[in-house]
Motif scaffolding. Structure first.
Motif, short mmCIF file in Angstrom:
data_model
loop_
_atom_site.label_atom_id
_atom_site.label_comp_id
_atom_site.label_asym_id
_atom_site.label_seq_id
_atom_site.Cartn_x
_atom_site.Cartn_y
_atom_site.Cartn_z
N ASN A 174 0.84 -1.19 0.00
CA ASN A 174 0.00 0.00 0.00
C ASN A 174 0.87 1.24 0.00
OD1 ASN A 174 0.42 1.06 2.77
ND2 ASN A 174 -0.39 -0.98 3.29
N GLU A 175 0.23 2.37 -0.33
CA GLU A 175 0.96 3.59 -0.60
C GLU A 175 1.85 4.00 0.58
OE1 GLU A 175 -1.57 6.55 -2.45
OE2 GLU A 175 -0.15 8.05 -1.76
N GLN A 176 1.29 3.93 1.77
CA GLN A 176 2.03 4.40 2.94
C GLN A 176 3.31 3.60 3.14
OE1 GLN A 176 -0.37 4.24 6.47
NE2 GLN A 176 1.38 4.85 7.69
N ASP A 177 3.22 2.28 2.97
CA ASP A 177 4.40 1.44 3.18
C ASP A 177 5.43 1.64 2.09
OD1 ASP A 177 3.30 0.52 5.46
OD2 ASP A 177 2.49 -1.32 4.60
N VAL A 178 4.96 1.91 0.86
CA VAL A 178 5.90 2.21 -0.22
C VAL A 178 6.68 3.48 0.13
CG1 VAL A 178 6.10 2.87 -2.65
CG2 VAL A 178 4.61 1.00 -2.00
N ILE A 179 5.98 4.48 0.70
CA ILE A 179 6.65 5.72 1.10
C ILE A 179 7.74 5.42 2.13
CG2 ILE A 179 6.34 7.90 2.35
CD1 ILE A 179 3.65 8.20 0.98
N PHE A 180 7.41 4.60 3.13
CA PHE A 180 8.42 4.25 4.15
C PHE A 180 9.59 3.51 3.53
CE2 PHE A 180 5.08 4.88 7.43
CZ PHE A 180 5.78 5.82 8.15
N ALA A 181 9.26 2.57 2.63
CA ALA A 181 10.33 1.77 2.01
C ALA A 181 11.32 2.67 1.27
CB ALA A 181 9.72 0.74 1.07
N ILE A 182 10.79 3.68 0.54
CA ILE A 182 11.69 4.55 -0.23
C ILE A 182 12.43 5.52 0.69
CG2 ILE A 182 11.79 6.23 -2.11
CD1 ILE A 182 9.43 4.81 -3.37
N ALA A 183 11.80 5.88 1.83
CA ALA A 183 12.46 6.80 2.77
C ALA A 183 13.74 6.19 3.36
CB ALA A 183 11.51 7.19 3.89
N PHE A 184 13.84 4.87 3.35
CA PHE A 184 15.08 4.23 3.81
C PHE A 184 16.26 4.64 2.95
CE2 PHE A 184 12.69 1.25 6.36
CZ PHE A 184 13.58 1.01 7.39
N PHE A 185 15.97 5.04 1.71
CA PHE A 185 17.04 5.49 0.83
C PHE A 185 17.19 7.01 0.87
CE2 PHE A 185 17.23 7.46 -3.44
CZ PHE A 185 18.61 7.47 -3.57
N THR A 186 16.06 7.76 0.88
CA THR A 186 16.16 9.22 0.81
C THR A 186 16.80 9.81 2.08
OG1 THR A 186 13.88 9.42 1.58
CG2 THR A 186 14.23 9.53 -0.78
N THR A 187 16.59 9.16 3.22
CA THR A 187 17.15 9.70 4.47
C THR A 187 18.68 9.75 4.46
OG1 THR A 187 15.21 8.96 5.67
CG2 THR A 187 17.17 9.45 6.97
N PRO A 188 19.37 8.63 4.26
CA PRO A 188 20.84 8.73 4.27
C PRO A 188 21.39 9.60 3.16
CG PRO A 188 20.14 6.50 3.69
CD PRO A 188 18.92 7.23 4.13
N ALA A 189 20.73 9.59 1.98
CA ALA A 189 21.23 10.42 0.88
C ALA A 189 21.16 11.89 1.26
CB ALA A 189 20.40 10.15 -0.39
#
Lengths: 288, 322
Positions: free
Chosen positions: A151-166
């Motif tokens: 679902n949309e919310q979990d996809v957002i969290f999954a991608i945030a694992f990459f955007t945060t360290p970058a």
């Protein structure tokens, strides 16, 4: 958003006037395209006469673009492609902005803290984030999304694992550069508390470059989202999304290529505009 | 304090150990602490809580997570990454079968990117703002904005469906002959190389233009009457290629991520396709093994590119602060 934030910093850095730096088609054309895309995706379905994304009739399957009543044609279930692209665009934009907003907040805080405090904060935060960055972004998102759910919310969290360290990496680098500047040293000598200096001087000066970087990140996040949908691990049909539309049209590539290339066009135009806008803003910051 | 090369290398390899432990730990925690967890992943969301408890116990997942991590690490150090829940095959041997295919695909993608970007970059730097420069700038922009699966679909439509010169999916191993093998890999490799091509083109062109404008040696060579063209090819390009080494390290993560999609689309039996298929079949040990292997490859490639850079350019060798 980026423009307003940059507004606030100009006096502090003594840059050429904001007005002169915001001239140029390279900035306004992609900005206008993005604005048009956002309006089309979020407002047109509300106020315009757009058929529902799943209101297809089986007698009208795979109509080519410019058919009567279906400007961009229909898919294999007779659903209007324009309508699905607009609704799907809502998902892409929300996921792109959501995951980058999360990343900017978390990564910004961590990166600024690491850069300003230095020592143990710096080494522990950055070592941890560097390790997370070792995981290929799409692979990380895939693994996380497969456990969380489609679902949309979990996809957002999954991608945030990459955007945060970058984001954190850039925030740290920018903060390190700022720390040497006279006005920060002056503020420290004047006896201001670290919290005050961060809020008053560091954050407003780091924000513009972070937001510019954020635009490029939104493009990357949208591509990752589309890739997750494409592989069947993100948003799934019947809910519309650009990635899943491209995936489901794949088997009809030889007979009805528009089913694939209409959503592809939406994705491409959006991502290209984001990259062009990011470039335009970056060259302006670099010049100053 | 200036370190000699062996010390630099030794130091970086020592620093690698905590990084590898960290990466495996993150991988383990991430995939074990997420809500749902392995048992639910295997049984599916419709499983009763009793079934989940039984399977959790059966898999030994009810033990504390750090104990399980230690067991996994201990086995992994001895080359045992667990067994597939689906086929009982060992994860290490599965990886052994898949890695060569993906490695070949990646090498081919790198090769295509280099062969196309280097001449274009030289031509662009030769006449900045000229026709070639403008066209290659546009190409780079398009390349950076196009997801690999879109490139792949366009290639399939044109080359496989309309022109019928290449098979649209499938894979022939190298043992079936070089040409059949390359035939099945060329479209996926091109799809993956577009981003690399665009990045190298931009970096190389920018660096070469910079050098022409700033470096003293350029003035010296020009004073000897050497033409811009020869100067570019013989001197400037060689220096700029150093810079590309770092970019290769930075890009490797995105590139490995790309194999996941491209291999699935073209049915190439590599590591990326293994990851997707084991995610769908809820084969947790394989997913863990593939993800951790990919992360380790990224770490190692970055180490190698850093070291290569230090070997090639003495100025970047670390001092005491490194």
């Amino acid at each position: 958003m980026a423009l307003q934030a940059s507004d606030a910093v100009v006096p502090g850095l003594g840059l050429p006037s904001l007005r002169s730096r915001l001239r140029g088609l390279d900035l306004w054309v992609p900005a206008a395209v993005l604005a048009a895309m956002a309006v089309a995706c979020f407002l047109v379905p509300l106020f315009g006469h757009v058929p529902g994304p799943n209101a297809g009739v089986l007698s009208q399957t795979r109509l080519p673009p410019l058919s009567r009543g279906h400007l961009l044609g229909t898919d294999t279930l007779g659903n209007d492609l324009l309508s699905r692209c607009l609704y799907g665009g809502q998902v892409s934009i929300e996921v792109g902005l959501g995951s980058v907003a999360l990343g900017l907040m978390a990564g910004g805080v961590l990166g600024i803290l690491a850069g300003y405090k230095g020592a143990i904060y710096d080494s522990s935060i950055m070592r941890l984030l560097d390790m997370i960055l070792a995981f290929p972004p799409l692979v990380l998102a895939l693994a996380v999304a497969s456990y969380l759910g489609p679902n949309e919310q979990d996809v957002i969290f999954a991608i945030a694992f990459f955007t945060t360290p970058a984001t954190a990496r850039l925030a740290r680098a920018q903060t390190l550069k700022l720390r040497e500047r006279e006005f920060i040293v002056a503020a420290e000598l004047a006896g201001h508390k670290a919290w005050y200096i961060l809020r008053r001087h560091v954050v407003p000066n780091v924000a513009p470059s972070l937001l510019t970087f954020g635009l490029t990140l939104v493009a990357v996040a949208m591509i990752i989202e589309a890739a997750l949908d494409f592989l069947g691990l993100g948003i799934r049909p019947p809910e519309p999304s650009w990635g899943s539309m491209i995936a489901s049209g794949q088997s009809y590539l030889s007979t009805s290529p528009w089913i694939v290339f209409v959503p592809t066009g939406f994705l491409f135009v959006t991502v290209t505009s984001l990259n062009l806008l990011g470039n335009a803003l970056r060259t302006r910051w670099a010049r100053s | 304090m200036v370190l000699n090369l062996t010390q630099v290398i030794g130091r970086r390899i020592l620093q690698l150990i905590p990084v590898l432990v960290g990466v495996t730990l993150i991988n383990f925690l991430l995939l074990n602490l997420l809500p749902g967890g392995t048992a639910v992943a295997i049984l599916g969301a419709s499983a009763t809580s009793q079934e989940v408890t039984v399977l959790t116990k059966e898999l030994g997942l009810n033990r504390p997570v750090m104990v399980r991590y230690w067991d996994w690490l201990w086995a992994a150090v001895h080359g045992n990454l667990g067994h597939s829940l689906l086929t009982q095959q060992s994860v290490a041997s599965l990886l052994g079968q898949r890695v060569p295919v993906t490695a070949e695909l990646l090498l081919l993608a790198f090769l295509i990117a280099f062969v196309l970007s280097i001449p274009l970059a030289v031509l662009s730097a030769w006449r900045p703002r000229g026709v070639v420069d403008r066209i290659s700038n546009l190409l780079a922009m398009v390349g950076l904005s196009t997801p690999n699966f879109i490139v792949a679909l366009v290639l399939v439509l044109v080359l496989a469906i309309h022109l019928r010169v290449l098979p649209s999916t499938g894979f022939q191993p190298l043992s079936a002959g070089l040409w059949p093998n390359v035939q099945t890999l060329i479209m996926p490799a091109v799809a993956m190389s577009l981003v690399l091509f665009a990045t190298y083109l931009q970096v190389l062109r920018g660096d070469m233009v910079d050098q022409l404008a700033k470096e003293d040696y350029v003035v010296a060579v020009r004073a000897r009457g050497v033409s811009t063209w020869r100067l570019l090819v013989q001197h400037v390009l060689r220096n700029s290629l150093f810079g590309i080494i770092t970019v290769v390290g930075v890009n490797i993560g995105t590139l490995i991520g790309g194999t996941v999609i491209v291999e699935s689309m073209f049915s190439i039996p590599g590591v990326g396709q293994l990851l997707v298929s084991s995610i769908f079949s809820r084969d947790a040990p394989v997913v863990e093994g593939v993800v951790v292997m990919m992360a380790i490859v990224v770490v190692m490639v970055n180490l190698v590119t850093d070291l290569l850079y230090a070997v090639l350019d003495p100025r970047v060798r670390y001092g005491a602060t490194g």
